[in-house]
Design a protein around this motif. Structure first.
Motif, PDB file in Angstrom:
ATOM      1  N   PHE A 116       0.851  -1.198   0.000  1.00 34.17           N
ATOM      2  CA  PHE A 116       0.000   0.000   0.000  1.00 34.17           C
ATOM      3  C   PHE A 116       0.887   1.248   0.000  1.00 34.17           C
ATOM      4  CE2 PHE A 116      -2.461  -3.276   2.296  1.00 34.17           C
ATOM      5  CZ  PHE A 116      -3.562  -3.349   1.450  1.00 34.17           C
ATOM      6  N   SER A 117       0.435   2.306  -0.638  1.00 30.12           N
ATOM      7  CA  SER A 117       1.226   3.540  -0.678  1.00 30.12           C
ATOM      8  C   SER A 117       1.060   4.370   0.591  1.00 30.12           C
ATOM      9  CB  SER A 117       0.839   4.389  -1.897  1.00 30.12           C
ATOM     10  OG  SER A 117      -0.526   4.762  -1.836  1.00 30.12           O
ATOM     11  N   ILE A 118      -0.029   4.112   1.330  1.00 35.12           N
ATOM     12  CA  ILE A 118      -0.283   4.807   2.596  1.00 35.12           C
ATOM     13  C   ILE A 118      -0.578   3.759   3.659  1.00 35.12           C
ATOM     14  CG2 ILE A 118      -1.775   6.443   3.817  1.00 35.12           C
ATOM     15  CD1 ILE A 118      -2.386   7.707   1.070  1.00 35.12           C
ATOM     16  N   ILE A 119       0.038   3.891   4.829  1.00 39.27           N
ATOM     17  CA  ILE A 119      -0.176   2.937   5.915  1.00 39.27           C
ATOM     18  C   ILE A 119      -0.756   3.675   7.114  1.00 39.27           C
ATOM     19  CG2 ILE A 119       0.897   1.268   7.478  1.00 39.27           C
ATOM     20  CD1 ILE A 119       1.064   0.441   4.573  1.00 39.27           C
ATOM     21  N   LEU A 120      -1.878   3.186   7.618  1.00 44.15           N
ATOM     22  CA  LEU A 120      -2.463   3.659   8.876  1.00 44.15           C
ATOM     23  C   LEU A 120      -2.378   2.509   9.870  1.00 44.15           C
ATOM     24  CD1 LEU A 120      -5.714   5.476   7.638  1.00 44.15           C
ATOM     25  CD2 LEU A 120      -3.405   6.398   7.812  1.00 44.15           C
ATOM     26  N   ALA A 121      -1.534   2.630  10.883  1.00 47.85           N
ATOM     27  CA  ALA A 121      -1.334   1.543  11.844  1.00 47.85           C
ATOM     28  C   ALA A 121      -1.807   1.980  13.222  1.00 47.85           C
ATOM     29  CB  ALA A 121       0.143   1.160  11.887  1.00 47.85           C
ATOM     30  N   ASP A 122      -2.794   1.279  13.727  1.00 52.16           N
ATOM     31  CA  ASP A 122      -3.396   1.618  15.024  1.00 52.16           C
ATOM     32  C   ASP A 122      -2.942   0.602  16.076  1.00 52.16           C
ATOM     33  OD1 ASP A 122      -4.934   2.364  17.143  1.00 52.16           O
ATOM     34  OD2 ASP A 122      -6.844   2.339  16.073  1.00 52.16           O
ATOM     35  N   GLU A 123      -1.971   1.008  16.914  1.00 47.84           N
ATOM     36  CA  GLU A 123      -1.430   0.114  17.950  1.00 47.84           C
ATOM     37  C   GLU A 123      -1.006  -1.222  17.340  1.00 47.84           C
ATOM     38  OE1 GLU A 123      -0.828   1.163  20.789  1.00 47.84           O
ATOM     39  OE2 GLU A 123      -2.187   2.800  21.247  1.00 47.84           O
ATOM     40  N   ALA A 124      -0.323  -1.162  16.196  1.00 48.59           N
ATOM     41  CA  ALA A 124      -0.004  -2.364  15.419  1.00 48.59           C
ATOM     42  C   ALA A 124       1.011  -3.270  16.084  1.00 48.59           C
ATOM     43  CB  ALA A 124       0.500  -1.961  14.030  1.00 48.59           C
ATOM     44  N   THR A 125       1.779  -2.742  17.051  1.00 45.89           N
ATOM     45  CA  THR A 125       2.798  -3.559  17.727  1.00 45.89           C
ATOM     46  C   THR A 125       2.568  -3.606  19.234  1.00 45.89           C
ATOM     47  OG1 THR A 125       4.287  -1.645  17.955  1.00 45.89           O
ATOM     48  CG2 THR A 125       4.511  -2.977  15.960  1.00 45.89           C
ATOM     49  N   SER A 126       1.344  -3.349  19.673  1.00 45.33           N
ATOM     50  CA  SER A 126       1.055  -3.245  21.111  1.00 45.33           C
ATOM     51  C   SER A 126       1.306  -4.551  21.870  1.00 45.33           C
ATOM     52  CB  SER A 126      -0.392  -2.794  21.325  1.00 45.33           C
ATOM     53  OG  SER A 126      -1.288  -3.710  20.716  1.00 45.33           O
ATOM     54  N   ALA A 127       1.215  -5.692  21.184  1.00 44.53           N
ATOM     55  CA  ALA A 127       1.405  -6.987  21.842  1.00 44.53           C
ATOM     56  C   ALA A 127       2.772  -7.598  21.535  1.00 44.53           C
ATOM     57  CB  ALA A 127       0.295  -7.949  21.412  1.00 44.53           C
ATOM     58  N   ILE A 128       3.628  -6.829  20.898  1.00 41.85           N
ATOM     59  CA  ILE A 128       4.959  -7.317  20.494  1.00 41.85           C
ATOM     60  C   ILE A 128       6.011  -6.721  21.423  1.00 41.85           C
ATOM     61  CG2 ILE A 128       6.605  -7.438  18.579  1.00 41.85           C
ATOM     62  CD1 ILE A 128       4.248  -7.051  16.664  1.00 41.85           C
ATOM     63  N   ASP A 129       7.038  -7.487  21.746  1.00 38.96           N
ATOM     64  CA  ASP A 129       8.079  -7.004  22.655  1.00 38.96           C
ATOM     65  C   ASP A 129       8.808  -5.801  22.073  1.00 38.96           C
ATOM     66  OD1 ASP A 129      10.907  -7.959  21.477  1.00 38.96           O
ATOM     67  OD2 ASP A 129       9.403  -9.509  21.067  1.00 38.96           O
ATOM     68  N   SER A 130       9.470  -5.078  22.920  1.00 41.62           N
ATOM     69  CA  SER A 130      10.078  -3.791  22.558  1.00 41.62           C
ATOM     70  C   SER A 130      11.119  -3.908  21.452  1.00 41.62           C
ATOM     71  CB  SER A 130      10.707  -3.164  23.805  1.00 41.62           C
ATOM     72  OG  SER A 130      11.291  -1.922  23.492  1.00 41.62           O
ATOM     73  N   LYS A 131      12.009  -4.896  21.543  1.00 44.73           N
ATOM     74  CA  LYS A 131      13.066  -5.035  20.537  1.00 44.73           C
ATOM     75  C   LYS A 131      12.484  -5.337  19.164  1.00 44.73           C
ATOM     76  CE  LYS A 131      16.819  -6.511  23.617  1.00 44.73           C
ATOM     77  NZ  LYS A 131      17.784  -7.584  23.938  1.00 44.73           N
ATOM     78  N   SER A 132      11.525  -6.253  19.111  1.00 45.32           N
ATOM     79  CA  SER A 132      10.891  -6.594  17.829  1.00 45.32           C
ATOM     80  C   SER A 132      10.103  -5.410  17.295  1.00 45.32           C
ATOM     81  CB  SER A 132       9.964  -7.808  17.998  1.00 45.32           C
ATOM     82  OG  SER A 132      10.705  -8.976  18.247  1.00 45.32           O
ATOM     83  N   SER A 133       9.422  -4.687  18.198  1.00 47.10           N
ATOM     84  CA  SER A 133       8.645  -3.524  17.775  1.00 47.10           C
ATOM     85  C   SER A 133       9.545  -2.492  17.112  1.00 47.10           C
ATOM     86  CB  SER A 133       7.944  -2.888  18.980  1.00 47.10           C
ATOM     87  OG  SER A 133       6.948  -3.735  19.489  1.00 47.10           O
ATOM     88  N   TYR A 134      10.735  -2.278  17.702  1.00 49.58           N
ATOM     89  CA  TYR A 134      11.670  -1.301  17.123  1.00 49.58           C
ATOM     90  C   TYR A 134      12.071  -1.715  15.703  1.00 49.58           C
ATOM     91  CZ  TYR A 134      15.780   1.565  16.359  1.00 49.58           C
ATOM     92  OH  TYR A 134      16.687   2.440  15.812  1.00 49.58           O
ATOM     93  N   ARG A 135      12.411  -2.989  15.531  1.00 46.06           N
ATOM     94  CA  ARG A 135      12.844  -3.464  14.207  1.00 46.06           C
ATOM     95  C   ARG A 135      11.700  -3.353  13.196  1.00 46.06           C
ATOM     96  NH1 ARG A 135      15.838  -7.301  17.442  1.00 46.06           N
ATOM     97  NH2 ARG A 135      14.099  -8.773  17.401  1.00 46.06           N
ATOM     98  N   ILE A 136      10.487  -3.692  13.629  1.00 45.56           N
ATOM     99  CA  ILE A 136       9.334  -3.640  12.728  1.00 45.56           C
ATOM    100  C   ILE A 136       9.027  -2.206  12.329  1.00 45.56           C
ATOM    101  CG2 ILE A 136       6.833  -4.023  12.576  1.00 45.56           C
ATOM    102  CD1 ILE A 136       7.297  -6.508  14.410  1.00 45.56           C
TER     103      ILE A 136
END
Length: 528
Positions: free
Chosen positions: A471-491
């Protein structure tokens, strides 16, 4: 449901069904007709002749009912094939029309179609069968005496007129059942989705109170419909009983006037019973069919709806702006949004306390909600306002949806051409280790009942799905809320490293994560 379309589903099979029903009607009529000769033999004290004719009559009845059962089985197969085609059309309509609620779709696809099968299709076959039997029975009476036939025809016309008295009430009662059943399913969906929370706070009494109320309404509508149907059945039964007595009485009078034999009294009694049973079946079936007229019309109209494909400007969205945007809710609360302007390629962090309208803003941008005032403006590269192609916008909600199929299918969304891109999408969203621990890898099935994936794994799958569809535009609403901090940073780092426009709602990000974004928009207390 259209009887004409039901026939066309398999015309050859329907012809076979008609032939079988004709043979059934003819066999049943002959079986009853020859009874008169059996009793004439009995009057003459010829026991062997009586027994042979009775045996022949029983054999013909047995063969006739085998043919009728076969016709019913074949008609059931044809009906289910037609119901399958109706479901296909309804699902297509639901797919293109977002206005339907899940409970409404469940009710229409299951309960309403079952009601139509039972009260329209099955009753149509009963009318066909009874009509053939009625014609052959009246014809048989004509062979005995014309007055018996005339009386049977007159009584038949009177009896067939009776359903008109209860038609409208039956139709209204059935529509009320369908409507309240839809409401019942909706309440189940709304309350049982939060069953864990209700258990947590021991709120069984409130759940029970709500369910009792909607259950009582549904039960009342069933009782009201049964009441109308029972009145119709009572009127039909009274007419049939009177008619049966009248035909038998006329046969007895003709016998005492030496115009017919004793056997005719017995046979006429059998035929009167057969004729009146046919009339009872026809009138009852007509009442059932008329009772679902409103529901049937609703189903037919739903199938006629053709997906509306409006003209969409396919130009790339180069900016998103809001102007004097606000939305009011039924509870009287209104949220006001600041004017914002986001250019193509920007990486924006949208923050704010809970309840400030962050998720609501996304839904307004996506046209899932309509603003009370103001507008969301999309512009092309020339600064010209355009009607957006929402297919350009990838939306990752807080509660993203997974389907009960393999991981790979959930990522590519059944587009096999995208499989070659799945490896990178899995790696970029830190899903590789999770996949490696699963014996079937990307082919592992997602079981929604046993919930065999953690919240973080589900979010990674949805993030990979979003990436692979480019997609050319991304709207992410709490997309990494259940993911650990290190993985969230990489994502997040991978997400903002592209040339896409990215808007992310997130809480409690580390300073390092916040630095990944080009700017931050904060929504303050903006309710009134």
């Amino acid at each position: 449901m259209s009887f004409q379309k039901l026939i066309k589903t398999n015309l050859l099979l329907f012809i076979v069904i008609i032939v079988l029903e004709l043979l059934f009607a003819a066999g049943s009529a002959i079986s009853s007709y020859i009874i008169q000769f059996a009793y004439n033999q009995l009057v003459k004290n010829i026991l062997l002749g009586f027994l042979l004719i009775i045996a022949s009559s029983v054999f013909l009845s047995f063969i006739s009912y085998i043919l009728s059962s076969l016709a019913t089985y074949l008609f059931s197969k044809q009906t289910q094939k037609y119901i399958h085609s109706i479901r296909h059309k309804l699902i297509s309509e639901y797919y293109h029309d977002k206005a339907h609620k899940v409970a409404e779709m469940e009710n229409e696809l299951n309960s309403n179609l079952q009601v139509l099968t039972k009260n329209y299709a099955d009753q149509s076959l009963s009318i066909i069968q009874s009509s053939f039997l009625l014609v052959t029975s009246i014809s048989s009476l004509l062979l005995m005496n014309w007055m018996l036939t005339l009386l049977a025809i007159i009584l038949s016309v009177i009896t067939l007129y009776i359903p008109r008295f209860t038609r409208q009430k039956a139709s209204n009662a059935t529509q009320k059942v369908a409507s309240r059943n839809s409401k019942y399913l909706l309440v189940i969906e709304e309350w049982f989705n939060g069953l864990e929370e209700l258990r947590k706070y021991t709120a069984f009494n409130q759940l029970d109170l709500v369910m009792q109320k909607v259950s009582q309404n549904l039960e009342t509508s069933f009782v009201e419909r049964k009441k109308v149907i029972s009145v119709a059945d009572f009127l039909n039964g009274c007419a049939n009983s009177f008619s049966q007595i009248a035909i038998t009485l006329l046969a007895a009078i003709l016998f005492f006037n030496h115009q017919v034999t004793f056997g005719v009294i017995i046979a006429a009694g059998n035929f009167s019973s057969m004729i009146l049973n046919c009339l009872l079946t026809i009138t009852t079936s007509l009442t059932r069919i008329q009772s679902v007229q409103g529901l049937n019309k609703q189903i037919i109209e739903s199938q006629k709806l053709v997906p509306f494909h409006k003209e969409i400007n396919t130009d790339e969205i180069c900016s998103i702006s809001t102007h004097n945007l606000s939305i009011s809710f039924k509870n009287g609360e209104t949220i006001y949004f600041p004017d914002i302007h986001i250019k193509k390629g920007e990486k924006v962090l949208l923050s704010g306390d809970s309840g400030t309208g962050k998720s609501t803003l996304f839904k307004l941008i996506l046209n899932k909600l309509q603003p009370t005032n103001g507008q969301v403006i999309f512009e092309d590269k020339y600064g010209k306002e355009i009607s957006p192609d929402y297919a350009q916008i990838g939306y990752i909600p807080q509660d993203g949806k997974l389907f009960p199929t393999s991981i790979i299918n959930n990522i590519i969304m059944f587009n096999n051409k995208l499989k070659k891109l799945s490896k990178n999408a899995v790696e970029n969203n830190d899903l590789s280790k999770d996949i490696a621990s699963m014996p079937n890898g990307l082919e592992t099935e997602i079981d929604l009942d046993t919930n065999n994936f953690s919240g973080g794994q589900k979010q990674k799958i949805i993030l990979a799905r979003n990436e692979i569809h480019n997609f050319s535009i991304i709207l992410a609403d709490e997309a990494t809320s259940a993911i650990d901090s290190k993985s969230s940073y990489r994502i997040l780092k991978n997400l903002v490293s592209s040339n896409k426009t990215v808007i992310v709602i997130a809480h409690n990000l580390t300073p390092a994560m916040e630095k990944l974004f080009s700017r931050k928009i904060s929504l303050g207390s903006n309710k009134r």
